[in-house]
Design an enzyme around this catalytic site. Sequence first.
Site, PDB file in Angstrom:
ATOM      1  N   GLY A  99       0.769  -1.241   0.000  1.00 23.55           N
ATOM      2  CA  GLY A  99       0.000   0.000   0.000  1.00 23.55           C
ATOM      3  C   GLY A  99       0.797   1.285   0.000  1.00 23.55           C
ATOM      4  CG  ASP A 115      -1.371   1.832   3.123  1.00 28.84           C
ATOM      5  OD1 ASP A 115      -1.070   1.545   4.300  1.00 28.84           O
ATOM      6  OD2 ASP A 115      -1.955   1.029   2.366  1.00 28.84           O
ATOM      7  CG  ASP A 134      -7.792   0.450  10.204  1.00 35.05           C
ATOM      8  OD1 ASP A 134      -8.597   1.224  10.728  1.00 35.05           O
ATOM      9  OD2 ASP A 134      -8.128  -0.675   9.772  1.00 35.05           O
ATOM     10  CE  LYS A 141      -9.871   3.257   7.636  1.00 32.29           C
ATOM     11  NZ  LYS A 141     -10.493   1.964   7.250  1.00 32.29           N
ATOM     12  CG  PHE A 183     -12.476  -0.063   3.076  1.00 32.76           C
ATOM     13  CD1 PHE A 183     -11.796  -0.826   4.012  1.00 32.76           C
ATOM     14  CD2 PHE A 183     -12.090  -0.141   1.742  1.00 32.76           C
ATOM     15  CE1 PHE A 183     -10.759  -1.659   3.626  1.00 32.76           C
ATOM     16  CE2 PHE A 183     -11.047  -0.972   1.347  1.00 32.76           C
ATOM     17  CZ  PHE A 183     -10.393  -1.735   2.298  1.00 32.76           C
ATOM     18  CB  VAL A 184      -9.960   5.333   1.998  1.00 37.00           C
ATOM     19  CG1 VAL A 184     -10.898   6.267   2.733  1.00 37.00           C
ATOM     20  CG2 VAL A 184      -8.806   4.918   2.889  1.00 37.00           C
ATOM     21  CG  ASP A 194      -5.730  -3.604  -1.501  1.00 33.82           C
ATOM     22  OD1 ASP A 194      -5.271  -3.152  -0.430  1.00 33.82           O
ATOM     23  OD2 ASP A 194      -6.080  -4.791  -1.638  1.00 33.82           O
ATOM     24  NE  ARG A 199      -2.317  -3.149  -3.740  1.00 32.44           N
ATOM     25  CZ  ARG A 199      -2.398  -3.258  -2.401  1.00 32.44           C
ATOM     26  NH1 ARG A 199      -2.347  -2.187  -1.651  1.00 32.44           N
ATOM     27  NH2 ARG A 199      -2.517  -4.449  -1.846  1.00 32.44           N
TER      28      ARG A 199
HETATM   29  P1  IMP Z   1      -3.595  -1.529  10.700  1.00 26.71           P
HETATM   30  O1  IMP Z   1      -2.614  -2.625  10.987  1.00 26.71           O
HETATM   31  O2  IMP Z   1      -4.964  -1.886  11.219  1.00 26.71           O
HETATM   32  O3  IMP Z   1      -3.170  -0.168  11.157  1.00 26.71           O
HETATM   33  O4  IMP Z   1      -3.836  -1.433   9.155  1.00 26.71           O
HETATM   34  C1  IMP Z   1      -2.890  -1.847   8.322  1.00 26.71           C
HETATM   35  C2  IMP Z   1      -3.245  -2.061   6.919  1.00 26.71           C
HETATM   36  O5  IMP Z   1      -4.637  -2.339   6.681  1.00 26.71           O
HETATM   37  C3  IMP Z   1      -2.945  -0.842   6.116  1.00 26.71           C
HETATM   38  O6  IMP Z   1      -1.575  -0.752   5.839  1.00 26.71           O
HETATM   39  C4  IMP Z   1      -3.772  -1.131   4.890  1.00 26.71           C
HETATM   40  O7  IMP Z   1      -3.069  -1.990   4.034  1.00 26.71           O
HETATM   41  C5  IMP Z   1      -4.987  -1.849   5.430  1.00 26.71           C
HETATM   42  N1  IMP Z   1      -6.112  -0.903   5.580  1.00 26.71           N
HETATM   43  C6  IMP Z   1      -6.622  -0.382   6.713  1.00 26.71           C
HETATM   44  N2  IMP Z   1      -7.657   0.438   6.451  1.00 26.71           N
HETATM   45  C7  IMP Z   1      -7.783   0.434   5.102  1.00 26.71           C
HETATM   46  C8  IMP Z   1      -8.678   1.132   4.189  1.00 26.71           C
HETATM   47  O8  IMP Z   1      -9.575   1.906   4.554  1.00 26.71           O
HETATM   48  N3  IMP Z   1      -8.483   0.866   2.862  1.00 26.71           N
HETATM   49  C9  IMP Z   1      -7.520   0.022   2.404  1.00 26.71           C
HETATM   50  N4  IMP Z   1      -6.661  -0.614   3.210  1.00 26.71           N
HETATM   51  C10 IMP Z   1      -6.800  -0.411   4.552  1.00 26.71           C
HETATM   52 MG    MG Z   2      -0.651  -1.187   3.833  1.00 25.60          MG
END
Ligand code: IMP
Ligand code: MG
Length: 188
Positions: free
Chosen positions: A38, A94, A97, A125, A146-147, A153, A159
Amino acid sequence: MKTLLTQHQLDEGVSRLASEISHYYRGQPLAIVGVLTGSIVFLADLIRRLNRSLRLGLVQASSYRGAATSPGELVIHTGLLPELKGQHLLLVDDIYDTGLTLDGVIRQLIPHGPLSVRSVVLLRKHGRKIAAIEPDHVGFEIPNEFVVGYGLDYRGAYRNLPYVASLEAAELSDTPELMPDSSLRGST
Ligand code: IMP
Ligand code: MG
């Protein structure tokens, strides 16, 4: 699909981040490591705005959701890492979350011996944070939607959009046949 950040907004945000990062690391040895997949669009734009020497590398973080592994367990592939000893490490992702990806990557890279570890994310987010760690530089704060686009992606698609858009609930389908890589591994 609704546009959340235009190309112009992204451009301004990335320039602002590049200037923050340039000031912070002035005169210091810097290794920049993007989290696949990402981060690649953001990474490519960011590094071209850093007018300084740097090392570049990549890691791949995959979360395994199979029966044999605990949810969210993260496997980090480090084959494309530059030497981190004697370098300040800046991780590029990217989106923040839950924060678990960044947290896992940082934990696994610390043993490689960088002088320091910090992070930059294009998006953060709201309302989803689980991990204790916070990103050091954030491009844009976004609502809990969700973006996709600019590297992000939905099931492998979108992407390459040059802007960031949010998908409506009706566009987020759980239909299994639309999930080519749904079996065990989800690359971030
Ligand atoms: P985290 O570990 O929950 O912080 O999220 C990690 C990964 O989840 C990010 O690097 C993204 O690849 C994916 N992700 C989280 N939210 C989104 C979204 O809204 N769109 C697309 N990918 C997301
Ligand atoms: Mg990612």
